[in-house]
Design a protein around this motif. Structure first.
Motif, mmCIF file in Angstrom:
data_model
loop_
_atom_site.group_PDB
_atom_site.id
_atom_site.type_symbol
_atom_site.label_atom_id
_atom_site.label_comp_id
_atom_site.label_asym_id
_atom_site.label_seq_id
_atom_site.Cartn_x
_atom_site.Cartn_y
_atom_site.Cartn_z
ATOM 1 N N GLU A 1 53.640 35.435 -12.565
ATOM 2 C CA GLU A 1 53.307 33.833 -12.606
ATOM 3 C C GLU A 1 52.075 33.571 -11.872
ATOM 4 O O GLU A 1 51.567 32.813 -12.227
ATOM 5 N N ILE A 2 51.971 34.048 -10.711
ATOM 6 C CA ILE A 2 50.637 33.748 -9.808
ATOM 7 C C ILE A 2 49.382 34.239 -10.702
ATOM 8 O O ILE A 2 48.439 33.508 -10.673
ATOM 9 N N LYS A 3 49.333 35.159 -11.490
ATOM 10 C CA LYS A 3 48.227 35.693 -12.135
ATOM 11 C C LYS A 3 47.983 34.820 -13.108
ATOM 12 O O LYS A 3 46.719 34.454 -13.355
ATOM 13 N N VAL B 1 63.561 37.987 7.440
ATOM 14 C CA VAL B 1 62.825 38.462 6.349
ATOM 15 C C VAL B 1 61.835 39.444 7.040
ATOM 16 O O VAL B 1 61.173 39.159 8.094
ATOM 17 N N ASP B 2 61.922 40.343 6.654
ATOM 18 C CA ASP B 2 60.687 41.821 7.095
ATOM 19 C C ASP B 2 59.329 41.193 6.835
ATOM 20 O O ASP B 2 58.879 40.698 5.968
ATOM 21 N N GLU B 3 58.876 41.438 8.196
ATOM 22 C CA GLU B 3 57.140 40.701 8.268
ATOM 23 C C GLU B 3 56.317 41.640 7.387
ATOM 24 O O GLU B 3 55.522 41.187 6.932
ATOM 25 N N ASP B 4 56.705 43.090 7.250
ATOM 26 C CA ASP B 4 55.880 43.932 6.679
ATOM 27 C C ASP B 4 55.914 43.515 5.005
ATOM 28 O O ASP B 4 54.982 43.456 4.260
ATOM 29 N N GLN B 5 57.056 43.155 4.763
ATOM 30 C CA GLN B 5 57.395 42.684 3.300
ATOM 31 C C GLN B 5 56.363 41.368 2.933
ATOM 32 O O GLN B 5 55.883 41.448 1.859
ATOM 33 N N VAL B 6 56.507 40.656 3.939
ATOM 34 C CA VAL B 6 55.639 39.309 4.005
ATOM 35 C C VAL B 6 54.187 39.422 3.663
ATOM 36 O O VAL B 6 53.516 39.268 2.789
ATOM 37 N N ALA B 7 53.790 40.533 4.500
ATOM 38 C CA ALA B 7 52.320 40.943 4.474
ATOM 39 C C ALA B 7 52.059 41.514 2.790
ATOM 40 O O ALA B 7 51.211 41.312 2.366
ATOM 41 N N HIS B 8 52.927 42.552 2.770
ATOM 42 C CA HIS B 8 52.950 43.466 1.238
ATOM 43 C C HIS B 8 52.739 42.221 0.009
ATOM 44 O O HIS B 8 52.052 42.199 -0.822
ATOM 45 N N LEU B 9 53.646 41.448 0.241
ATOM 46 C CA LEU B 9 53.713 40.380 -1.069
ATOM 47 C C LEU B 9 52.486 39.485 -0.893
ATOM 48 O O LEU B 9 52.016 39.132 -1.871
ATOM 49 N N ALA B 10 51.896 38.961 0.413
ATOM 50 C CA ALA B 10 50.900 38.481 0.355
ATOM 51 C C ALA B 10 49.685 39.119 -0.136
ATOM 52 O O ALA B 10 48.781 38.442 -1.105
ATOM 53 N N GLU B 11 49.398 40.244 0.160
ATOM 54 C CA GLU B 11 48.203 41.268 -0.610
ATOM 55 C C GLU B 11 48.348 41.015 -1.989
ATOM 56 O O GLU B 11 47.452 41.018 -2.844
ATOM 57 N N ALA B 12 49.804 41.246 -2.521
ATOM 58 C CA ALA B 12 50.123 41.218 -4.045
ATOM 59 C C ALA B 12 49.659 40.132 -4.599
ATOM 60 O O ALA B 12 48.801 39.920 -5.726
ATOM 61 N N ALA B 13 49.964 38.931 -3.874
ATOM 62 C CA ALA B 13 49.564 37.697 -4.580
ATOM 63 C C ALA B 13 48.084 37.281 -4.419
ATOM 64 O O ALA B 13 47.404 36.909 -5.209
ATOM 65 N N ALA B 14 47.337 37.944 -3.401
ATOM 66 C CA ALA B 14 45.886 37.669 -3.241
ATOM 67 C C ALA B 14 45.326 38.556 -4.320
ATOM 68 O O ALA B 14 44.245 38.076 -5.145
ATOM 69 N N PHE C 1 43.375 27.208 -5.802
ATOM 70 C CA PHE C 1 44.774 27.621 -5.988
ATOM 71 C C PHE C 1 45.256 28.189 -4.642
ATOM 72 O O PHE C 1 44.797 29.240 -4.227
ATOM 73 N N ALA C 2 46.195 27.661 -3.953
ATOM 74 C CA ALA C 2 46.867 28.231 -2.771
ATOM 75 C C ALA C 2 48.450 28.461 -3.027
ATOM 76 O O ALA C 2 49.074 28.202 -4.007
ATOM 77 N N VAL C 3 48.765 29.581 -2.182
ATOM 78 C CA VAL C 3 50.228 30.012 -2.300
ATOM 79 C C VAL C 3 50.893 29.657 -1.120
ATOM 80 O O VAL C 3 50.364 30.402 -0.050
ATOM 81 N N GLY C 4 52.175 29.036 -1.225
ATOM 82 C CA GLY C 4 52.882 29.070 0.158
ATOM 83 C C GLY C 4 53.858 29.944 0.134
ATOM 84 O O GLY C 4 54.806 30.139 -0.809
ATOM 85 N N LEU C 5 53.781 31.001 1.277
ATOM 86 C CA LEU C 5 54.708 31.842 1.422
ATOM 87 C C LEU C 5 55.956 31.421 2.206
ATOM 88 O O LEU C 5 56.012 31.262 3.326
ATOM 89 N N ALA D 1 43.878 27.761 -13.181
ATOM 90 C CA ALA D 1 43.283 27.288 -12.031
ATOM 91 C C ALA D 1 41.631 27.671 -12.063
ATOM 92 O O ALA D 1 40.811 26.687 -11.985
ATOM 93 N N LYS D 2 41.479 28.842 -12.299
ATOM 94 C CA LYS D 2 40.116 29.034 -12.501
ATOM 95 C C LYS D 2 39.401 28.344 -13.532
ATOM 96 O O LYS D 2 37.984 27.874 -13.565
#
Length: 306
Positions: free
Chosen positions: A120-122, A151-164, A135-139, A128-129
């Motif tokens: 969906e983000i893609k 919520v696992d903090e490493d998972q948050v970072a991993h999902l943020a990187e995927a969204a970026a 276009f911002a994403v709220g985690l 947006a482009k």
């Protein structure tokens, strides 16, 4: 001190969480008055189906109105591709998509799992482009979930990187459920900034559910955060996260930042008077805030204008 942006989210996050429907003219008066008090960014609504949130049915009209206010960055939340298309058609300056770090919350809130949300983000990033929209994403639920718990903090970072990688331009860490503490805020901001870049990890969306909202703001400042979401009179919460009431009060946040010497551009006297609009339009709704009750201390006149 550095410039700090207070992003007003009350017309969206605040109003979606209460049963009463604020009249369109009152919403316009609210947005106009806050802008005149020095607030330069307002999330005016959400492009969700009116059948789900009738409080947001007039968002397109509010976008058109707010775009006529000089110097105001007009933001709207979008829950999906259709919402992004509608936001682009309305001409928003920026759009934000909530991406729940708790997969259970994601399924309840947007009916999509994490893999589906990345897709969906893609798609939204392309919309947006094409429309030249930020276009911002709220985690969301980044600090914990009322359904899943921690919520696992490493998972948050991993999902943020995927969204970026999928095209998100900026990120907000959202304490949707009011679970965050100052140590966790510093830790998670650093972890996500390492994953996506400090230039993208700019914003905190905090709730005061357990009284730690402003303490978490102070921790965010220490961690390099430059934008904080807040809601006038403390309206707000997440209707899909039980017990998650209590957005940070815009007035209290502006007072604290101005008192600390941060540059917000907000005139606190004018901001406090905006409350009268909400009190008149929502007479049965409790309005929160310590600063409005206690008043502005003597000697703060020069700092009051942020």
């Amino acid at each position: 001190m550095s410039d700090i942006l207070i992003s007003e989210v009350g017309p969206r996050d605040g109003l979606q969480s209460i049963k009463a429907i604020m009249p369109l003219d009152a919403k316009k008066a609210w947005i106009k008055a806050e802008a005149e008090a020095g607030v330069t960014e307002i999330e005016v609504g959400s492009f969700v189906p009116p059948s789900l949130l009738p409080q947001m049915a007039d968002t397109a009209e509010l976008v058109r109105f707010a775009k006529g206010i000089k110097g105001l960055n007009v933001v709207a939340l979008v829950p999906n591709i259709r919402g992004a298309q509608n936001a682009a058609a309305a001409g928003v300056h920026a759009m934000s998509l909530p991406f729940s770090m708790s997969e259970t919350h994601s399924m309840k809130n947007l009916r999509k799992n994490h893999a589906q949300m990345i897709e969906e983000i893609k798609e939204i990033a392309q919309i947006a482009k094409m429309a030249n929209i930020h276009f911002a994403v709220g985690l969301s639920t980044a600090f914990g979930c009322t359904i899943e718990g921690a919520v696992d903090e490493d998972q948050v970072a991993h999902l943020a990187e995927a969204a970026a990688n999928a095209g998100a331009m900026e990120f907000s860490l959202s304490d949707t459920t009011g679970y965050a503490d100052p140590a966790q805020v510093k830790r998670l901001v650093k972890k996500v900034a390492s994953a996506v870049g400090a230039d993208k990890m700019t914003t905190l969306h905090l709730h005061n559910t357990r009284g730690l909202g402003l303490a978490n703001v102070a921790a965010g400042l220490d961690a390099g955060i430059t934008t904080f979401d807040a809601s006038l009179c403390g309206l707000g919460g997440c209707p899909f996260a039980p017990g998650a009431s209590g957005n940070i009060v815009t007035e209290d946040l502006a007072f604290m930042l101005n008192a600390m010497g941060c540059k917000t551009g907000i005139d606190l006297d004018k901001l406090l008077r905006v409350r009268d609009i909400l009190a008149a339009a929502l007479p049965d709704e409790p309005l929160y805030g310590f600063t409005p009750d206690a008043g502005i201390p003597l000697g703060m006149e020069q700092r009051n204008k942020g």
